[in-house]
Design an enzyme around this catalytic site. Structure first.
Site, PDB file in Angstrom:
ATOM      1  N   MET A 213       0.612  -1.080  -0.132  1.00  0.00           N
ATOM      2  CA  MET A 213       0.070   0.153   0.102  1.00  0.00           C
ATOM      3  C   MET A 213       0.989   1.077  -0.272  1.00  0.00           C
ATOM      4  O   MET A 213       0.691   2.754  -0.378  1.00  0.00           O
ATOM      5  CB  MET A 213      -1.111   0.010   1.774  1.00  0.00           C
ATOM      6  CG  MET A 213       0.304  -0.248   2.761  1.00  0.00           C
ATOM      7  SD  MET A 213       0.076   1.520   3.427  1.00  0.00           S
ATOM      8  CE  MET A 213      -1.532   2.246   3.657  1.00  0.00           C
ATOM      9  N   TYR A 214       2.366   1.251   0.011  1.00  0.00           N
ATOM     10  CA  TYR A 214       2.805   2.397   0.083  1.00  0.00           C
ATOM     11  C   TYR A 214       3.011   3.162  -1.099  1.00  0.00           C
ATOM     12  O   TYR A 214       3.407   2.557  -2.421  1.00  0.00           O
ATOM     13  CB  TYR A 214       4.486   2.186   0.192  1.00  0.00           C
ATOM     14  CG  TYR A 214       4.607   1.320   1.883  1.00  0.00           C
ATOM     15  CD1 TYR A 214       3.595   1.992   2.856  1.00  0.00           C
ATOM     16  CD2 TYR A 214       6.300   1.465   2.349  1.00  0.00           C
ATOM     17  CE1 TYR A 214       4.199   1.775   3.814  1.00  0.00           C
ATOM     18  CE2 TYR A 214       6.794   1.040   3.359  1.00  0.00           C
ATOM     19  CZ  TYR A 214       5.192   0.564   4.115  1.00  0.00           C
ATOM     20  OH  TYR A 214       5.218   0.965   5.482  1.00  0.00           O
ATOM     21  N   SER A 215       1.959   3.914  -1.740  1.00  0.00           N
ATOM     22  CA  SER A 215       2.192   4.754  -2.985  1.00  0.00           C
ATOM     23  C   SER A 215       1.315   3.941  -3.310  1.00  0.00           C
ATOM     24  O   SER A 215       1.971   3.803  -4.799  1.00  0.00           O
ATOM     25  CB  SER A 215       3.399   5.426  -3.248  1.00  0.00           C
ATOM     26  OG  SER A 215       3.879   6.031  -2.528  1.00  0.00           O
ATOM     27  N   TYR A 216       0.710   2.956  -2.927  1.00  0.00           N
ATOM     28  CA  TYR A 216      -0.455   1.696  -3.850  1.00  0.00           C
ATOM     29  C   TYR A 216       0.536   1.184  -5.360  1.00  0.00           C
ATOM     30  O   TYR A 216      -0.033   1.190  -5.975  1.00  0.00           O
ATOM     31  CB  TYR A 216      -1.016   2.502  -4.460  1.00  0.00           C
ATOM     32  CG  TYR A 216      -2.274   3.053  -3.476  1.00  0.00           C
ATOM     33  CD1 TYR A 216      -3.335   2.128  -2.384  1.00  0.00           C
ATOM     34  CD2 TYR A 216      -2.309   4.654  -2.673  1.00  0.00           C
ATOM     35  CE1 TYR A 216      -4.094   2.297  -1.247  1.00  0.00           C
ATOM     36  CE2 TYR A 216      -3.053   4.450  -1.371  1.00  0.00           C
ATOM     37  CZ  TYR A 216      -4.003   3.579  -1.230  1.00  0.00           C
ATOM     38  OH  TYR A 216      -4.447   4.130   0.042  1.00  0.00           O
TER      39      TYR A 216
ATOM     40  N   LYS B  32       5.343  -5.946   2.924  1.00  0.00           N
ATOM     41  CA  LYS B  32       3.621  -6.608   3.296  1.00  0.00           C
ATOM     42  C   LYS B  32       1.979  -6.266   2.746  1.00  0.00           C
ATOM     43  O   LYS B  32       2.337  -5.729   2.186  1.00  0.00           O
ATOM     44  CB  LYS B  32       3.551  -5.593   4.865  1.00  0.00           C
ATOM     45  CG  LYS B  32       4.810  -4.877   5.797  1.00  0.00           C
ATOM     46  CD  LYS B  32       4.313  -3.623   6.375  1.00  0.00           C
ATOM     47  CE  LYS B  32       5.709  -2.628   6.447  1.00  0.00           C
ATOM     48  NZ  LYS B  32       6.326  -1.787   5.851  1.00  0.00           N
TER      49      LYS B  32
END
Length: 347
Positions: free
Chosen positions: A60-63, A88
């Site tokens: 989900m980091y910067s999708y 993750k």
């Protein structure tokens, strides 16, 4: 660089890890502090040149952009067999059903997406970003074990949750003979020491290493009290959940400054060196956006704090709220609202 073992495994990791949340195209991440690819690649390369081999990201980091940037940089600058790549899953990646969580469907889907974005056929450390209270632990842990057996994942890790939840998960893994969590990624720094009550002693007893997120408290421990970082100034209500700005915080920040002045080093080196006095801590996750921040993190490994200095740094601390008490649904809703188009469709 002297490498260490992660938990009770034979896996060698650098005692400094790069937290890749900083790296991601701004239009898919945070418009202020997300670093686009052309700015991220030199930082990743510099970290490798300094001997850092441990890199942590998340779907989900910067999708997905963080995984893509990190994967391409490691392909170009590193030997895949020498680096440890951690990612993750848990949080929403899109709108609609089955877009988040730790169901078997979500786990099998998200690992393949992460592998594609990272450009690799396996992940060294696959971590659950939070617990999923809507899915039975048995379903989650069985599916994760299948990823290890399939060779898509080498080791399993967990992240912030209640100690009793983690203890339950470890018990179920042992009971069923499933691959075990070898690491716990938790929130720990001089301004946030609540994990010392239960989680850190549990990890020490179970032979689980901890990886520390926000080791500098969103930059608060790296500068004077009245200064702010881009991250802390733009995190809004989420930062308020993490740090309550109680009176003792300023005293701690001032103590870091005093010890740093006595050692003749930047404050960040003192805050990171303090973490090492707890043997259960394997590595802080450093979200470096400059080469100097990487250099300071590596230099912190040579800083030795006396018992008196540790006592001075710790003395002002007062108990604060339990961040794990924030409702799961409130956190999930805040994350959903960052998905492009979610707010309009939810209205």
């Amino acid at each position: 660089m002297k490498y260490i073992k992660l938990g009770a495994t034979g896996l060698d990791v650098s005692p400094i890890a790069i937290g890749a949340m900083t790296y991601g195209e701004p239009d898919r991440g945070h418009p202020v502090w997300s670093k686009p690819e052309e700015e991220s690649r030199p930082l990743i390369r510099h970290a490798l040149e300094k001997g850092i081999t441990f890199f942590d990201t998340a779907n989900m980091y910067s999708y997905g952009s963080s995984e893509e940037i990190l994967g391409r940089a490691l392909r170009d600058f590193a030997d895949r067999d020498e680096v440890v790549v951690a990612t993750k899953l848990r949080h929403p990646m899109r709108q609609g059903p089955n877009a988040s969580g730790l169901s078997r469907k979500a786990i099998m889907t998200e690992i393949d997406h992460s592998l594609r974005r990272l450009g690799t056929d396996y992940v060294d450390l696959y971590q659950i970003h939070r617990a999923d209270h809507g899915t039975p632990w048995e379903e989650t842990l069985d599916a994760l074990n299948d990823l290890v057996k399939a060779g898509k994942v080498r080791y399993l890790g967990a992240s912030s949750m209640h100690a009793w939840e983690f203890a339950k998960a470890l018990h179920l893994q042992e009971r069923h003979g499933w691959a075990r969590f070898v690491s716990m990624q938790d929130h720990y720094n001089l301004l946030a020491r609540e994990e010392e009550r239960e989680m850190l002693p549990l990890c020490a007893d179970e032979g689980v290493s901890t990886l520390v997120w926000s080791p500098l408290a969103r930059g608060r421990l790296a500068r004077e009290w009245n200064e702010t970082s881009e991250r802390s100034a733009t995190d809004g209500s989420y930062a308020d959940l993490l740090y309550t700005s109680v009176d003792s915080d300023r005293a701690i920040v001032d103590a870091v400054g005093q010890v740093a002045q006595e050692h003749g080093v930047p404050r960040a080196q003192i805050a990171l060196a303090w973490l090492r006095h707890n043997p259960v801590v394997a590595a802080p996750l450093v979200g470096a956006n400059t080469t100097q921040q990487i250099d300071d993190a590596v230099a912190s490994l040579d800083v030795e704090l006396s018992d008196d200095e540790i006592a001075r740094l710790e003395a002002p601390y007062t108990p604060r709220h339990d961040f794990q008490g924030v409702s799961d649904e409130a956190e999930m809703e805040a994350l959903r609202r960052r998905i492009p188009g979610y707010a309009e469709n939810a209205a």
